[in-house]
Design a protein around this motif. Structure first.
Motif, mmCIF file in Angstrom:
data_model
loop_
_atom_site.group_PDB
_atom_site.id
_atom_site.type_symbol
_atom_site.label_atom_id
_atom_site.label_comp_id
_atom_site.label_asym_id
_atom_site.label_seq_id
_atom_site.Cartn_x
_atom_site.Cartn_y
_atom_site.Cartn_z
ATOM 1 N N SER A 158 0.818 -1.223 0.000
ATOM 2 C CA SER A 158 0.000 0.000 0.000
ATOM 3 C C SER A 158 0.849 1.268 0.000
ATOM 4 N N ARG A 159 2.155 1.115 0.114
ATOM 5 C CA ARG A 159 3.063 2.264 0.109
ATOM 6 C C ARG A 159 2.654 3.310 1.152
ATOM 7 N N SER A 160 2.388 2.846 2.333
ATOM 8 C CA SER A 160 1.862 3.727 3.385
ATOM 9 C C SER A 160 2.855 4.811 3.811
ATOM 10 N N LEU A 161 4.140 4.619 3.535
ATOM 11 C CA LEU A 161 5.144 5.604 3.944
ATOM 12 C C LEU A 161 5.223 6.796 2.984
ATOM 13 N N LYS A 162 4.646 6.656 1.810
ATOM 14 C CA LYS A 162 4.817 7.681 0.781
ATOM 15 C C LYS A 162 4.268 9.034 1.249
ATOM 16 N N GLY A 163 5.143 10.035 1.243
ATOM 17 C CA GLY A 163 4.761 11.387 1.613
ATOM 18 C C GLY A 163 4.669 11.657 3.101
ATOM 19 N N ARG A 164 4.904 10.638 3.946
ATOM 20 C CA ARG A 164 4.801 10.840 5.401
ATOM 21 C C ARG A 164 6.157 11.214 5.980
ATOM 22 N N PRO A 165 6.276 12.371 6.635
ATOM 23 C CA PRO A 165 7.524 12.687 7.328
ATOM 24 C C PRO A 165 7.738 11.700 8.484
ATOM 25 N N VAL A 166 8.921 11.142 8.557
ATOM 26 C CA VAL A 166 9.231 10.160 9.604
ATOM 27 C C VAL A 166 10.491 10.585 10.336
ATOM 28 N N ARG A 167 10.650 10.021 11.534
ATOM 29 C CA ARG A 167 11.820 10.323 12.362
ATOM 30 C C ARG A 167 12.426 9.001 12.817
ATOM 31 N N LEU A 168 13.698 8.813 12.511
ATOM 32 C CA LEU A 168 14.410 7.576 12.826
ATOM 33 C C LEU A 168 15.617 7.882 13.708
ATOM 34 N N GLY A 203 20.906 13.887 1.295
ATOM 35 C CA GLY A 203 20.607 15.301 1.481
ATOM 36 C C GLY A 203 21.174 15.901 2.747
ATOM 37 N N ALA A 204 22.063 15.180 3.443
ATOM 38 C CA ALA A 204 22.669 15.712 4.675
ATOM 39 C C ALA A 204 24.072 15.152 4.806
ATOM 40 N N ASP A 205 24.980 15.948 5.373
ATOM 41 C CA ASP A 205 26.354 15.497 5.588
ATOM 42 C C ASP A 205 26.391 14.411 6.656
ATOM 43 N N ALA A 206 27.338 13.490 6.515
ATOM 44 C CA ALA A 206 27.441 12.358 7.438
ATOM 45 C C ALA A 206 28.193 12.740 8.705
ATOM 46 N N PRO A 207 27.604 12.526 9.871
ATOM 47 C CA PRO A 207 28.357 12.650 11.127
ATOM 48 C C PRO A 207 29.385 11.523 11.215
ATOM 49 N N PRO A 208 30.273 11.551 12.208
ATOM 50 C CA PRO A 208 31.256 10.477 12.357
ATOM 51 C C PRO A 208 30.583 9.121 12.578
ATOM 52 N N ASP A 236 15.137 10.795 2.417
ATOM 53 C CA ASP A 236 15.557 12.160 2.064
ATOM 54 C C ASP A 236 15.460 13.009 3.323
ATOM 55 N N ALA A 237 16.616 13.377 3.862
ATOM 56 C CA ALA A 237 16.658 14.023 5.182
ATOM 57 C C ALA A 237 16.338 15.511 5.092
ATOM 58 N N THR A 238 15.578 15.981 6.068
ATOM 59 C CA THR A 238 15.351 17.415 6.244
ATOM 60 C C THR A 238 16.118 17.934 7.451
ATOM 61 N N SER A 239 16.448 17.033 8.397
ATOM 62 C CA SER A 239 17.271 17.437 9.538
ATOM 63 C C SER A 239 17.973 16.216 10.126
ATOM 64 N N VAL A 240 19.173 16.454 10.664
ATOM 65 C CA VAL A 240 19.950 15.420 11.353
ATOM 66 C C VAL A 240 20.429 16.023 12.671
ATOM 67 N N ARG A 241 20.064 15.368 13.758
ATOM 68 C CA ARG A 241 20.411 15.888 15.084
ATOM 69 C C ARG A 241 21.146 14.821 15.889
ATOM 70 N N ARG A 242 22.278 15.181 16.460
ATOM 71 C CA ARG A 242 23.023 14.251 17.299
ATOM 72 C C ARG A 242 22.304 14.062 18.636
ATOM 73 N N VAL A 243 22.280 12.808 19.109
ATOM 74 C CA VAL A 243 21.594 12.485 20.366
ATOM 75 C C VAL A 243 22.472 11.524 21.162
ATOM 76 N N PRO A 244 22.263 11.426 22.478
ATOM 77 C CA PRO A 244 23.017 10.438 23.268
ATOM 78 C C PRO A 244 22.578 9.020 22.912
ATOM 79 N N GLN A 245 23.469 8.079 23.118
ATOM 80 C CA GLN A 245 23.098 6.671 22.936
ATOM 81 C C GLN A 245 22.023 6.318 23.947
ATOM 82 N N PRO A 246 20.924 5.706 23.527
ATOM 83 C CA PRO A 246 19.865 5.322 24.480
ATOM 84 C C PRO A 246 20.328 4.208 25.409
ATOM 85 N N ASP A 247 19.645 4.071 26.553
ATOM 86 C CA ASP A 247 20.002 3.019 27.495
ATOM 87 C C ASP A 247 19.933 1.651 26.832
#
Length: 253
Positions: A158-168, A203-208, A236-247
């Motif tokens: 069903s291509r349910s992801l098409k056009g949906r902004p997602v956060r990974l 669409g975004a530069d790679a962090p280390p 296709d990235a619109t933003s990349v934010r560094r975060v702490p490693q989760p528990d």
């Protein structure tokens, strides 16, 4: 002192298990959260077993000391010597080196699996079949695991992801051609059965490499559904934010 070696080893291993399971969240680097009670029980059991072994060794030592004292008195206090050397109980002192791995685990628990482990898995996967998926929940952007994003991107008819902004959220890995991915290791039981979930980021530069990031963007369809060409999925990235490693650095598969 050598007779206490087994007791010390048991106690060190038990203490190391308790350190990562009872007194911290480090156990999540190795196993799922539901296994915590078993680790705690195992750690307590090993520590108690070490204490019992130590008590038995002490009792045996005192008994041997009394026997040696009696034998000494029977010989009139003369100690048997050969070639000028006194013979007594001996053992390889190097055996104490066996305690070093347990001590290292207690003081320096190893890190969670990272980019090296993720890149060991081949990119091609056996097709699991194309089909429908449950409707996506509301959210803008929509928080998804790497496992769910990859499954829907590759197999959802069903291509349910098409056009949906997602956060990974995951850690950074890189391909030989400079492509970079947001990656997560998926486990069923423990780190030993880990497989890789990842998405190529454009669409975004790679962090280390091994940096933990949260990437927001939209799915970029490619390849035929269920084919090797559709894996790994692209974001296709619109933003990349560094975060702490989760528990818990792993996703449940």
């Amino acid at each position: 002192m050598r007779r206490y070696g087994p007791a010390v080893l048991l106690a060190l291993v038990g203490a190391a298990i308790l350190r990562v399971s009872l007194f911290s969240e480090l156990y999540l680097r190795y196993v799922q959260a539901g296994l915590r009670p078993y680790l705690v029980v195992s750690g307590v059991g090993l520590v108690l077993l070490g204490v019992v072994v130590g008590v038995v060794a002490r009792t045996a030592g005192e008994h041997d000391g009394h026997e040696e004292s009696d034998e000494s008195e029977e010989r009139g206090g003369h100690e048997e010597e050969h070639d000028g050397h006194t013979h007594g109980p001996a053992g390889p002192r190097v055996a104490w080196l066996l305690a070093l791995p347990a001590l290292a685990l207690l003081l320096f628990p190893p890190p969670a699996l990272g980019s090296y482990s993720a890149e060991r898995e081949a990119a091609q996967r056996a097709a699991r079949g194309v089909g429908g998926f449950p409707a996506l929940p509301s959210g803008n952007p929509l928080d998804l695991t790497l496992g769910e994003f990859g499954s829907r991107a590759v197999y959802d008819s069903s291509r349910s992801l098409k056009g949906r902004p997602v956060r990974l959220t995951g850690f950074v890995t890189r391909g030989d051609d400079g492509t970079w991915y947001v990656t997560r290791l998926l486990v069923s039981c423990c780190a030993a059965d880990a497989t890789t979930g990842k998405a190529e980021v454009r669409g975004a530069d790679a962090p280390p490499v091994d940096t933990w990031v949260t990437v927001t963007g939209t799915w970029h369809p490619r390849g035929e559904l269920g084919s090797a060409a559709a894996w790994p999925p692209v974001l296709d990235a619109t933003s990349v934010r560094r975060v702490p490693q989760p528990d818990n650095p792993y996703e449940k598969r």
